[in-house]
Design an enzyme around this catalytic site. Structure first.
Site, mmCIF file in Angstrom:
data_model
loop_
_atom_site.group_PDB
_atom_site.id
_atom_site.type_symbol
_atom_site.label_atom_id
_atom_site.label_comp_id
_atom_site.label_asym_id
_atom_site.label_seq_id
_atom_site.Cartn_x
_atom_site.Cartn_y
_atom_site.Cartn_z
ATOM 1 N N CYS A 121 0.810 -1.219 0.000
ATOM 2 C CA CYS A 121 0.000 0.000 0.000
ATOM 3 C C CYS A 121 0.848 1.276 0.000
ATOM 4 C CB CYS A 121 -0.942 -0.014 1.198
ATOM 5 S SG CYS A 121 -1.889 -1.531 1.272
ATOM 6 N N HIS A 261 -3.652 6.623 2.154
ATOM 7 C CA HIS A 261 -4.039 5.283 1.703
ATOM 8 C C HIS A 261 -5.426 4.974 2.271
ATOM 9 C CE1 HIS A 261 -4.335 1.128 1.041
ATOM 10 N NE2 HIS A 261 -4.039 0.756 2.277
ATOM 11 N N ASN A 291 -10.325 -0.968 -0.516
ATOM 12 C CA ASN A 291 -8.886 -0.768 -0.326
ATOM 13 C C ASN A 291 -8.156 -1.357 -1.537
ATOM 14 O OD1 ASN A 291 -6.183 -1.058 0.331
ATOM 15 N ND2 ASN A 291 -6.544 -1.788 2.415
HETATM 16 O O1 UT7 Z 1 -4.041 -1.729 3.533
HETATM 17 C C1 UT7 Z 1 -3.114 -2.218 4.425
HETATM 18 C C2 UT7 Z 1 -3.267 -1.608 5.761
HETATM 19 N N1 UT7 Z 1 -4.483 -2.096 6.337
HETATM 20 C C3 UT7 Z 1 -4.853 -1.665 7.512
HETATM 21 O O2 UT7 Z 1 -4.195 -0.840 8.079
HETATM 22 C C4 UT7 Z 1 -6.083 -2.272 8.095
HETATM 23 C C5 UT7 Z 1 -6.186 -1.929 9.537
HETATM 24 N N2 UT7 Z 1 -7.231 -2.670 10.256
HETATM 25 C C6 UT7 Z 1 -8.537 -2.503 10.081
HETATM 26 O O3 UT7 Z 1 -8.981 -1.778 9.211
HETATM 27 C C7 UT7 Z 1 -9.458 -3.186 11.061
HETATM 28 O O4 UT7 Z 1 -8.699 -3.721 12.107
HETATM 29 C C8 UT7 Z 1 -10.346 -4.296 10.436
HETATM 30 C C9 UT7 Z 1 -11.401 -3.678 9.540
HETATM 31 C C10 UT7 Z 1 -9.488 -5.259 9.644
HETATM 32 C C11 UT7 Z 1 -11.065 -5.065 11.536
HETATM 33 O O5 UT7 Z 1 -11.844 -4.174 12.327
HETATM 34 P P1 UT7 Z 1 -11.760 -4.201 13.921
HETATM 35 O O6 UT7 Z 1 -12.719 -3.233 14.404
HETATM 36 O O7 UT7 Z 1 -10.318 -4.039 14.273
HETATM 37 O O8 UT7 Z 1 -12.298 -5.644 14.230
HETATM 38 P P2 UT7 Z 1 -11.576 -6.805 15.035
HETATM 39 O O9 UT7 Z 1 -10.551 -7.475 14.177
HETATM 40 O O10 UT7 Z 1 -11.142 -6.270 16.366
HETATM 41 O O11 UT7 Z 1 -12.778 -7.789 15.253
HETATM 42 C C12 UT7 Z 1 -13.904 -7.436 16.070
HETATM 43 C C13 UT7 Z 1 -14.952 -8.503 15.933
HETATM 44 C C14 UT7 Z 1 -14.398 -9.917 16.089
HETATM 45 O O12 UT7 Z 1 -15.377 -10.687 16.740
HETATM 46 P P3 UT7 Z 1 -15.245 -11.021 18.303
HETATM 47 O O13 UT7 Z 1 -13.925 -11.741 18.431
HETATM 48 O O14 UT7 Z 1 -15.261 -9.703 18.992
HETATM 49 O O15 UT7 Z 1 -16.429 -11.875 18.566
HETATM 50 C C15 UT7 Z 1 -14.268 -10.404 14.677
HETATM 51 O O16 UT7 Z 1 -14.356 -11.794 14.554
HETATM 52 O O17 UT7 Z 1 -15.539 -8.448 14.622
HETATM 53 C C16 UT7 Z 1 -15.455 -9.746 14.011
HETATM 54 N N3 UT7 Z 1 -15.286 -9.550 12.578
HETATM 55 C C17 UT7 Z 1 -16.326 -9.474 11.742
HETATM 56 N N4 UT7 Z 1 -17.646 -9.527 11.929
HETATM 57 C C18 UT7 Z 1 -18.445 -9.401 10.851
HETATM 58 C C19 UT7 Z 1 -14.121 -9.432 11.889
HETATM 59 N N5 UT7 Z 1 -14.397 -9.275 10.579
HETATM 60 C C20 UT7 Z 1 -15.764 -9.298 10.473
HETATM 61 C C21 UT7 Z 1 -16.626 -9.168 9.373
HETATM 62 N N6 UT7 Z 1 -17.971 -9.226 9.611
HETATM 63 N N7 UT7 Z 1 -16.190 -8.991 8.114
#
Ligand code: UT7
Length: 357
Positions: A121, A261, A291
């Protein structure tokens, strides 16, 4: 480079911008057929509503070539005039030939040098800063910098942690050097930190020679620790932007737009808060684009230019961040007088129609 070129100074400007995204659209609702997710979760946690992906035999080179042609039209120059082509891509169709070679052939840049950069990225910002160096020292006069990625062929479409984020596309920019002119690139800042490389990885599937021990298996798909990448981005991006502004002797208030980005709307909101920047200065388009990795900055900028949101004379900050981990910032004065007048008029008319309907 000759000795006489060494004594000259060159001002660098970005004079053209272009983009290409594939036509096939995948909405959040479509993704619920593949994974346990919802439109509400994806929109609120990422800001993404839909993404575009390649289909059939479309390649990353096809997108890069179309974006390059659009940027050449924007600059009002021919492909033959381009002397350097840098492509930021981590998802090439072929390990070789490089995508830059395919672009060179397609645009008829008969005398160009070129290479690809695999910085995910951050690829477009790294490419832009690298091109500046070749132009500043007088080696080349016109360069094409492209960010192009097709992550749809590398994500696991059954992994909800990643498949909802990534999308395909390409963006391109034309940079020129003018002897004795004012430099419109004001300062830059580049970093890598391989100690965090494991937070976002993409292995290839190749095997060892059958006469030696086999490789232990690694996932051939994108694997990401989203929370760690989020923390990394929110930690390094404001520091890099502040350091670059300081180097350029510019106050944050003087910046007209930030083109970051497009990873997650919440990352951009966090940046606005940390840097105390009005949200309207932040260019965003990930809602309908997703993205697109190395392509996200030029695609977002191109759209803002077509809309008339970014105008000549304005100060812009680009900041890329992602796998590596790598990140980088460059500050420039936007001086592009876009030659795509018809395209801009059509784009703005369609926006007005959509607004009125
Ligand atoms: O381009 C390269 C650089 N990329 C980045 O910098 C990306 C940075 N990270 C992010 O944008 C975010 O961390 C994500 C969008 C990837 C994830 O969002 P988050 O708010 O950090 O979610 P999380 O990983 O902390 O997950 C929270 C909950 C989890 O469930 P539990 O364990 O709390 O029950 C996940 O399993 O959300 C769940 N979850 C989803 N639920 C529904 C994770 N992905 C999904 C999904 N749909 N697609």
């Amino acid at each position: 480079m000759t000795h006489s070129q060494q004594n000259k100074t060159y001002g660098i400007s970005m004079i053209g911008i272009g983009a290409c995204v594939p036509e096939s659209v995948v909405t959040n609702d479509d993704l619920t057929k593949l994974v346990d997710t919802s439109d509400e979760w994806v929109r609120t946690r990422t800001g993404i509503r839909q993404r575009q992906v390649v289909s059939g035999d479309e390649t990353v080179a096809d997108l890069a070539i179309a974006a390059a042609k659009d940027a050449l039209a924007s600059a009002g120059i021919s492909g033959e005039e381009i002397e350097l082509i840098i492509v930021g891509t981590s998802t090439p169709d072929t390990i070789y030939p490089a995508v830059s070679c395919q672009v060179q052939h397609a645009i008829g840049a008969k005398n160009a040098a070129g290479f690809d950069m695999a910085l995910a990225c951050s690829g477009f910002v790294y490419g832009t800063v690298t091109a500046q160096q070749f132009l500043k020292n007088g080696m080349y006069k016109k360069a094409l910098v492209i960010g192009a990625d097709i992550h749809s062929r590398f994500v696991d479409w059954y992994d909800r942690n990643t498949c909802v984020l990534f999308a395909d596309g390409a963006g391109a920019a034309v940079l020129v050097a003018e002897e004795g002119a004012e430099d419109n690139f004001l300062a830059s800042d580049l970093h890598i930190d391989g100690s965090k490389g494991g937070e976002l990885t993409l292995y290839n599937e190749t095997e060892n020679c059958p006469l030696v021990a086999p490789r232990s298996s690694a996932s051939p798909h994108v694997s990401m620790n989203g929370r760690e990448m989020f923390k990394f981005a929110v930690g390094v991006v404001p520091k890099s932007i502040k350091a670059t502004l300081e180097r350029a002797g510019i106050e944050l208030e003087d910046v007209d737009h930030l083109v970051l980005h497009q990873a997650n709307i919440r990352i951009m909101q966090a940046m606005s808060e940390k840097l105390n920047i009005p949200p309207e200065k932040m260019i965003t388009n990930l809602e309908h684009i997703g993205n697109t990795s190395a392509a996200s900055i030029p695609i977002a900028l191109n759209e803002a230019v077509l809309k008339g949101e970014v105008k000549p004379g304005e100060l812009l900050v680009f900041c890329g961040f992602g796998a590596g981990v790598a990140w980088g910032t460059t500050i420039l004065r936007w001086t592009c007088v876009d030659h795509r007048t018809e395209k801009m008029a059509t784009f703005q008319k369609s926006l007005a129609n959509a607004h009125n309907s």
